[in-house]
Design a protein around this motif. Structure first.
Motif, PDB file in Angstrom:
ATOM      1  N   LEU A 168      37.475 -26.176   9.214  1.00  0.00           N
ATOM      2  CA  LEU A 168      37.384 -25.316  10.384  1.00  0.00           C
ATOM      3  C   LEU A 168      36.666 -26.120  11.457  1.00  0.00           C
ATOM      4  O   LEU A 168      35.621 -26.727  11.192  1.00  0.00           O
ATOM      5  N   ILE A 169      37.225 -26.160  12.661  1.00  0.00           N
ATOM      6  CA  ILE A 169      36.569 -26.848  13.768  1.00  0.00           C
ATOM      7  C   ILE A 169      35.568 -25.877  14.377  1.00  0.00           C
ATOM      8  O   ILE A 169      35.921 -24.764  14.770  1.00  0.00           O
ATOM      9  N   LEU A 170      34.316 -26.297  14.448  1.00  0.00           N
ATOM     10  CA  LEU A 170      33.245 -25.456  14.968  1.00  0.00           C
ATOM     11  C   LEU A 170      33.104 -25.631  16.475  1.00  0.00           C
ATOM     12  O   LEU A 170      33.659 -26.562  17.063  1.00  0.00           O
ATOM     13  N   SER A 171      32.342 -24.748  17.102  1.00  0.00           N
ATOM     14  CA  SER A 171      32.218 -24.750  18.564  1.00  0.00           C
ATOM     15  C   SER A 171      31.573 -26.024  19.110  1.00  0.00           C
ATOM     16  O   SER A 171      31.777 -26.368  20.267  1.00  0.00           O
ATOM     17  N   ASP A 172      30.824 -26.750  18.280  1.00  0.00           N
ATOM     18  CA  ASP A 172      30.210 -27.999  18.744  1.00  0.00           C
ATOM     19  C   ASP A 172      31.100 -29.220  18.475  1.00  0.00           C
ATOM     20  O   ASP A 172      30.718 -30.348  18.740  1.00  0.00           O
ATOM     21  N   GLY A 173      32.296 -28.977  17.929  1.00  0.00           N
ATOM     22  CA  GLY A 173      33.236 -30.063  17.662  1.00  0.00           C
ATOM     23  C   GLY A 173      33.089 -30.684  16.293  1.00  0.00           C
ATOM     24  O   GLY A 173      33.795 -31.634  15.954  1.00  0.00           O
ATOM     25  N   SER A 174      32.201 -30.169  15.482  1.00  0.00           N
ATOM     26  CA  SER A 174      32.058 -30.687  14.119  1.00  0.00           C
ATOM     27  C   SER A 174      32.998 -29.928  13.182  1.00  0.00           C
ATOM     28  O   SER A 174      33.616 -28.931  13.568  1.00  0.00           O
ATOM     29  N   LEU A 175      33.109 -30.423  11.960  1.00  0.00           N
ATOM     30  CA  LEU A 175      34.013 -29.833  10.975  1.00  0.00           C
ATOM     31  C   LEU A 175      33.234 -29.180   9.852  1.00  0.00           C
ATOM     32  O   LEU A 175      32.183 -29.664   9.442  1.00  0.00           O
ATOM     33  N   GLN A 176      33.783 -28.092   9.356  1.00  0.00           N
ATOM     34  CA  GLN A 176      33.210 -27.394   8.210  1.00  0.00           C
ATOM     35  C   GLN A 176      34.314 -27.204   7.193  1.00  0.00           C
ATOM     36  O   GLN A 176      35.406 -26.727   7.533  1.00  0.00           O
ATOM     37  N   ALA A 177      34.052 -27.583   5.943  1.00  0.00           N
ATOM     38  CA  ALA A 177      35.038 -27.377   4.889  1.00  0.00           C
ATOM     39  C   ALA A 177      35.321 -25.887   4.772  1.00  0.00           C
ATOM     40  O   ALA A 177      34.422 -25.056   4.906  1.00  0.00           O
ATOM     41  N   THR A 178      36.583 -25.542   4.551  1.00  0.00           N
ATOM     42  CA  THR A 178      36.971 -24.142   4.453  1.00  0.00           C
ATOM     43  C   THR A 178      37.897 -23.945   3.258  1.00  0.00           C
ATOM     44  O   THR A 178      38.316 -24.903   2.617  1.00  0.00           O
ATOM     45  N   ASP A 179      38.228 -22.718   2.988  1.00  0.00           N
ATOM     46  CA  ASP A 179      39.072 -22.337   1.857  1.00  0.00           C
ATOM     47  C   ASP A 179      40.448 -22.988   1.965  1.00  0.00           C
ATOM     48  O   ASP A 179      41.091 -22.937   3.015  1.00  0.00           O
ATOM     49  N   GLN A 180      40.901 -23.578   0.879  1.00  0.00           N
ATOM     50  CA  GLN A 180      42.210 -24.238   0.837  1.00  0.00           C
ATOM     51  C   GLN A 180      43.367 -23.266   1.049  1.00  0.00           C
ATOM     52  O   GLN A 180      44.444 -23.663   1.459  1.00  0.00           O
TER      53      GLN A 180
END
Length: 80
Positions: free
Chosen positions: A44-56
Motif C-alpha cells: 500500500l502506498i502511504l501518504s508520505d510516499g513510503s510503502l507498507q506491506a499489505t494483504d496478498q
C-alpha cells in the motif's frame, strides 16, 4: 514476513531518493503488486510516499512483473 522485510528494503531505497517519495505520494492509498517468480508482494502506498506491506488477497491497482532471470542483471547495475 518476507513482505515486511521487502517493504523495509524498498523504503530504504526510497529514502535515498527523496524525489521518489514525492512522486509516490501522489498515489497514496493505491495498492501495487510486485511479481518476481515464485514470489509476489503487495504494498500500500502511504501518504508520505513510503510503502507498507499489505494483504496478498487485496486487489492491486498496478502490478509489476520481473522475470527472475533479470534480477542478477539489476543487482549488477547492468544497463540492459
Amino acid at each position: 514476513m518476507f513482505a515486511q522485510l521487502s517493504a523495509r528494503a524498498l523504503n530504504h531505497v526510497l529514502a535515498q531518493n527523496s524525489w521518489a517519495h514525492a512522486r509516490l505520494a501522489k498515489f497514496a492509498a493505491t495498492t501495487v503488486r510486485f511479481n518476481i517468480a515464485p514470489f509476489s508482494f503487495a504494498y500500500l502506498i502511504l501518504s508520505d510516499g513510503s510503502l507498507q506491506a499489505t494483504d496478498q488477497q487485496i486487489y492491486s491497482e498496478a502490478a509489476l512483473t520481473i522475470a527472475p532471470t533479470l534480477l542478477p542483471r539489476l543487482w549488477a547495475n547492468d544497463p540492459l
